[in-house]
Enzyme design. Sequence first.
Site, short mmCIF file in Angstrom:
data_model
loop_
_atom_site.label_atom_id
_atom_site.label_comp_id
_atom_site.label_asym_id
_atom_site.label_seq_id
_atom_site.Cartn_x
_atom_site.Cartn_y
_atom_site.Cartn_z
N LYS A 25 0.63 -1.04 0.07
CA LYS A 25 0.17 0.09 -0.11
C LYS A 25 1.01 1.12 -0.06
O LYS A 25 1.88 0.96 0.13
CB LYS A 25 -1.21 -0.22 1.78
CG LYS A 25 -2.21 -1.19 0.91
CD LYS A 25 -3.03 -1.43 2.49
CE LYS A 25 -4.27 -2.24 2.51
NZ LYS A 25 -5.08 -2.12 3.68
N TYR A 76 -12.16 -2.01 -4.56
CA TYR A 76 -13.06 -2.62 -3.52
C TYR A 76 -14.58 -2.06 -3.51
O TYR A 76 -15.27 -1.86 -2.36
CB TYR A 76 -12.52 -1.34 -2.50
CG TYR A 76 -11.28 -1.37 -2.06
CD1 TYR A 76 -10.38 -2.38 -1.21
CD2 TYR A 76 -9.71 -0.65 -2.42
CE1 TYR A 76 -9.78 -3.04 -0.87
CE2 TYR A 76 -8.56 -0.74 -2.29
CZ TYR A 76 -8.05 -2.46 -1.14
OH TYR A 76 -7.35 -2.16 -0.58
N ASN A 93 -1.63 0.26 6.97
CA ASN A 93 -1.55 -1.31 7.63
C ASN A 93 -0.46 -1.87 6.28
O ASN A 93 -0.50 -3.53 6.12
CB ASN A 93 -3.01 -2.15 7.92
CG ASN A 93 -3.92 -2.61 6.97
OD1 ASN A 93 -3.21 -2.54 5.42
ND2 ASN A 93 -5.01 -3.05 7.42
N HIS A 128 -2.55 -5.36 1.42
CA HIS A 128 -3.56 -5.69 1.43
C HIS A 128 -3.58 -7.17 1.00
O HIS A 128 -2.12 -7.03 0.04
CB HIS A 128 -4.43 -5.41 0.19
CG HIS A 128 -5.79 -5.64 -0.73
ND1 HIS A 128 -6.62 -5.60 0.41
CD2 HIS A 128 -5.38 -6.76 -1.43
CE1 HIS A 128 -7.65 -6.73 -0.59
NE2 HIS A 128 -6.84 -7.32 -1.43
N GLU A 140 -9.61 -10.03 -8.00
CA GLU A 140 -8.50 -9.15 -8.02
C GLU A 140 -7.70 -9.17 -8.91
O GLU A 140 -6.69 -8.31 -9.65
CB GLU A 140 -8.09 -9.12 -6.14
CG GLU A 140 -8.83 -9.12 -5.05
CD GLU A 140 -8.41 -8.78 -3.88
OE1 GLU A 140 -9.09 -8.65 -3.40
OE2 GLU A 140 -7.27 -9.69 -3.91
#
Length: 138
Positions: free
Chosen positions: A10, A50, A113, A116, A127
């Site tokens: 990310k 998303y 975080n 993913h 995805e």
Amino acid sequence: MLEKTLSIIKPDAVKAGYSGKIITMLEENGFEIKAMKKIRLTKKQAEGFYIVHKNRPFYDSLTTFMSSGNIIVMVLEKENAIADYRNLMGATDPAKAQRGTIRALYGKNIEENAVHGSDSKESADFEIPYFFSSIEIL
């Protein structure tokens, strides 16, 4: 049986310079990188990716964050890739992630975080082609 999963490093982890360390962890844990590229999502592309979270309260902040900087997307392969990568990532909240996991080491908070990963075969099937054509996957 070999399995593929999607991994995203990310914007927070890319910006902080953790990409190489995360990629090393993947390889040291037996993942083969079948495809990889650095990109920057538009807000619209992040919303499309998303879409499963569209009705969740964090959808707008998540898609804004994911379009805020460069990301590295990868297709990883190994036996039990999805479960093994989820274990290596650690809990979504880095404060609750087990020591030594990617998120415990490099995550800032529940949204920033570091990584993913696909949470199921069905997610991976959606995805992976979102980012890669079949010709790009070795």
